[in-house]
Scaffold this motif. Structure first.
Motif, short mmCIF file in Angstrom:
data_model
loop_
_atom_site.label_atom_id
_atom_site.label_comp_id
_atom_site.label_asym_id
_atom_site.label_seq_id
_atom_site.Cartn_x
_atom_site.Cartn_y
_atom_site.Cartn_z
N SER A 91 0.83 -1.20 0.00
CA SER A 91 0.00 0.00 0.00
C SER A 91 0.87 1.25 0.00
O SER A 91 2.07 1.19 0.30
CB SER A 91 -0.91 0.02 1.24
N GLU A 137 2.22 1.79 3.54
CA GLU A 137 3.40 0.99 3.86
C GLU A 137 4.65 1.60 3.21
O GLU A 137 5.70 1.69 3.83
CB GLU A 137 3.21 -0.45 3.37
N ASP A 170 -3.63 7.25 4.08
CA ASP A 170 -3.02 5.96 3.72
C ASP A 170 -2.07 5.47 4.80
O ASP A 170 -2.04 4.28 5.12
CB ASP A 170 -2.26 6.08 2.39
N TYR A 177 -2.40 2.09 7.17
CA TYR A 177 -1.31 1.13 7.35
C TYR A 177 -1.03 0.89 8.84
O TYR A 177 -0.85 -0.25 9.26
CB TYR A 177 -0.03 1.60 6.64
N SER A 219 -3.40 -1.48 10.29
CA SER A 219 -3.37 -2.85 9.77
C SER A 219 -2.57 -3.75 10.70
O SER A 219 -1.68 -3.30 11.41
CB SER A 219 -2.76 -2.86 8.35
#
Length: 177
Positions: free
Chosen positions: A50, A53, A164, A168, A171
Motif C-alpha cells: 500500500s 506501507e 493511507d 497502514y 493494519s
C-alpha cells in the motif's frame, strides 16, 4: 627509560588507547543494541502492499514525492529519515539509535488504538483516533494535545497520504515479522 609526555611514543600510545576504546564501545553497542532498522533493508518488504506501507518505510509516496519532516535533528539525518528508522520493521519500537537511553514506542494497532499497557510507551495518554494520530504525525502532539518527545519528527504530507499511512498503522503486523 623515562617517557617524556611530548615524545611521539607517548602520543601514539595515548591515541591508540582512545581508538581501541572507541572500537570496543562500538562493538559492545552493536551486540547489546543491534543496528538501526535502516541499516538492514533485508528485512523490508520486497514490494509495498500500500501507499501507507511505502510511506512508513521510505518517507515517499507512491507518486514518488518525498514526505518531508521537521524536528528530530541529527538522528533523522544519520539514520535515513522514515518511520522505520525509529519504530522498526515490525513497528515494535525499542531503543533509539544512537540515543540508546531513549525508548521509542511501538506503532502497532493495539499500542496506538487499543487499551494501553504500562510497558508500551503510550501509557501516559488515551488511545489514538484517526484524527489524533494524524495530529501526532503532523504536529507532534498526543491525544490530549500535549507535545510528544522532541525526537518525534513532524511530518508534512497530503491528506491522502496521511490517510493511507493511518490505514497502514491500523493494519495488523505480520505475525511472521
Amino acid at each position: 627509560m623515562r617517557h617524556d609526555r611530548k615524545s611521539g611514543t607517548w602520543r601514539f600510545a595515548w591515541l591508540g588507547g582512545i581508538v581501541l576504546t572507541a572500537v570496543l564501545i562500538i562493538v559492545v553497542a552493536r551486540f547489546v543494541f543491534g543496528f538501526n532498522p535502516m541499516f538492514d533493508g533485508a528485512d523490508w518488504p520486497t514490494r509495498f502492499q500500500s501507499n501507507g506501507e511505502r510511506i512508513y518505510f521510505t518517507a515517499s509516496s507512491s507518486s514518488g514525492l518525498p514526505i518531508g519532516s521537521t524536528g528530530a535533528g541529527m538522528h533523522m539525518s544519520m539514520m535515513g529519515g522514515s518511520f522505520v528508522t525509529c519504530h522498526g520493521v515490525n513497528r515494535q519500537g525499542g531503543r533509539m539509535k544512537p540515543r540508546f537511553w531513549k525508548l521509542v514506542p511501538p506503532l502497532t494497532p493495539a499500542a496506538l488504538f487499543g487499551k494501553h499497557a504500562s510497558s508500551d510507551g503510550h501509557e501516559d495518554h488515551d488511545a489514538y483516533t484517526d484524527e489524533t494520530i494524524g495530529r501526532a504525525i503532523t504536529e507532534g502532539t498526543a491525544p490530549d494535545g500535549k507535545p510528544l518527545d522532541q525526537a518525534m519528527p513532524r511530518w508534512s504530507m497530503s491528506s491522502r497520504d496521511l490517510a493511507d499511512l493511518i490505514a497502514y498503522l491500523k493494519s495488523p503486523v505480520d505475525a511472521a515479522d
